[in-house]
Design a protein around this motif. Sequence first.
Motif, mmCIF file in Angstrom:
data_model
loop_
_atom_site.group_PDB
_atom_site.id
_atom_site.type_symbol
_atom_site.label_atom_id
_atom_site.label_comp_id
_atom_site.label_asym_id
_atom_site.label_seq_id
_atom_site.Cartn_x
_atom_site.Cartn_y
_atom_site.Cartn_z
ATOM 1 N N ASN A 27 36.904 -44.942 27.844
ATOM 2 C CA ASN A 27 37.872 -43.924 28.242
ATOM 3 C C ASN A 27 37.870 -42.808 27.202
ATOM 4 N N VAL A 28 37.890 -41.573 27.677
ATOM 5 C CA VAL A 28 37.789 -40.396 26.820
ATOM 6 C C VAL A 28 39.001 -39.503 27.041
ATOM 7 N N SER A 29 39.725 -39.213 25.965
ATOM 8 C CA SER A 29 40.963 -38.437 26.084
ATOM 9 C C SER A 29 40.760 -36.988 25.647
ATOM 10 N N VAL A 30 40.933 -36.069 26.614
ATOM 11 C CA VAL A 30 40.940 -34.629 26.321
ATOM 12 C C VAL A 30 42.191 -34.046 26.968
ATOM 13 N N TRP A 31 42.287 -32.754 27.101
ATOM 14 C CA TRP A 31 43.495 -32.165 27.683
ATOM 15 C C TRP A 31 43.149 -30.900 28.455
ATOM 16 N N GLY A 32 44.158 -30.339 29.116
ATOM 17 C CA GLY A 32 43.936 -29.122 29.900
ATOM 18 C C GLY A 32 43.187 -29.433 31.173
ATOM 19 N N LYS A 33 42.145 -28.665 31.425
ATOM 20 C CA LYS A 33 41.295 -28.907 32.587
ATOM 21 C C LYS A 33 39.840 -28.748 32.148
ATOM 22 N N ARG A 34 38.936 -29.139 33.000
ATOM 23 C CA ARG A 34 37.523 -29.011 32.653
ATOM 24 C C ARG A 34 37.181 -27.542 32.451
ATOM 25 N N ARG A 35 36.547 -27.238 31.320
ATOM 26 C CA ARG A 35 36.249 -25.858 30.958
ATOM 27 C C ARG A 35 35.092 -25.852 29.963
ATOM 28 N N ALA A 36 34.711 -24.668 29.486
ATOM 29 C CA ALA A 36 33.579 -24.560 28.561
ATOM 30 C C ALA A 36 33.774 -25.445 27.339
ATOM 31 N N PHE A 37 35.010 -25.577 26.890
ATOM 32 C CA PHE A 37 35.355 -26.364 25.707
ATOM 33 C C PHE A 37 35.052 -27.851 25.879
ATOM 34 N N THR A 38 35.058 -28.348 27.111
ATOM 35 C CA THR A 38 34.849 -29.776 27.356
ATOM 36 C C THR A 38 33.475 -30.092 27.942
ATOM 37 N N GLU A 39 32.661 -29.075 28.132
ATOM 38 C CA GLU A 39 31.373 -29.319 28.778
ATOM 39 C C GLU A 39 30.433 -30.172 27.933
ATOM 40 N N GLY A 40 30.602 -30.146 26.621
ATOM 41 C CA GLY A 40 29.783 -30.991 25.760
ATOM 42 C C GLY A 40 30.046 -32.464 26.041
#
Length: 338
Positions: A27-40
């Motif tokens: 499980n991977v925890s990020v925030w917001g929505k899918r965007r350039a910042f999370t593409e990695g």
Amino acid sequence: MKHIVGKAVIAAVIASFAVEAGATEWNVSVWGKRRAFTEGIEKLAELVEEKTNGEFTMNVSYGGLSKNRENLDGISIGAFEMAQFCAGYHRDKNPSITVLELPFLGVKNLEQEVAVSNAVYSHPAVEKDLARWNAKLLMPSPMPQYNIVGTGEPRDTLEKFDGMRVRATGGIGQAFEAVGAVPTSVTATEAYNSMESGVVDTVAFAQHAHLSYRTIDIADWWTEDLNPGTVNCPVVVNIDAYNDLPDDQRKALDESVPEAIDFYVANYGKLLEKWDAILKEKDVKRVSFSDDEIAKFRKTAADPIREQWITDMTAQGLPAQELYDLVQKTLEEQSKTN
């Protein structure tokens, strides 16, 4: 015949258990929505699943596992196996990597940001610092220099920053404070409402965040060349979960990191290419600063904040000067190869 079928069923069940036993799900925890910042991270998950023939998968959760300021805490207790966070959200928890958030470091592009981040992440003192949270630094989420958007009359001189309420974290916030602004560290997800309600006058973000969090939608102007610095947002994994991976899956993860970063940088470059058209479409005025104003900002913010950081971090037992010198040495080497 029944005996043969029975054996086949048993064999299938055993094979099923064998596959299940070798499967890994993170499980991977990020925030917001899918965007350039999370593409990695998205690319990393794709590569790892592909290289392990589906035996190692990652479920990327956008806010469903933890709040963005609590991702490092979640990693420490094993609530999830991987997470993204920004150093400026909790400087006391990750003091070593805040060297990368000092203002006016001289980083000129995403490739250089990747290089200095990787150099710092691999320093023994930094590894030890993050290990306190059972966290292993896996890869950076490189971002370009921050700039601010605001409403009303453009603030195009340092004098106009006096009293300006700005959403800015880490070293960027310190830089603005040095020239009379009032920084606040509201999270990225709170930035739009804070700006809309007048809690802040301006918001400092990289381009992708101005788009993702819609601050650009209510902005009248944008500073195109202030470039005070950026924030550092690593991707970390729980050390126990990493060590427990089968050798082939750990190898697939490690080997996928450079590919994921290359994809991230290329993808972000496409966004930067479209930025001018986005500003025009949203009727946002571009604000430029004179060389004298930039020099004044750098003189006021860079030197004293850097020296204070070195003093404070040394007092905490970190090799602060060594970490700062490592950043500068890496930048110098990068400049020769670029």
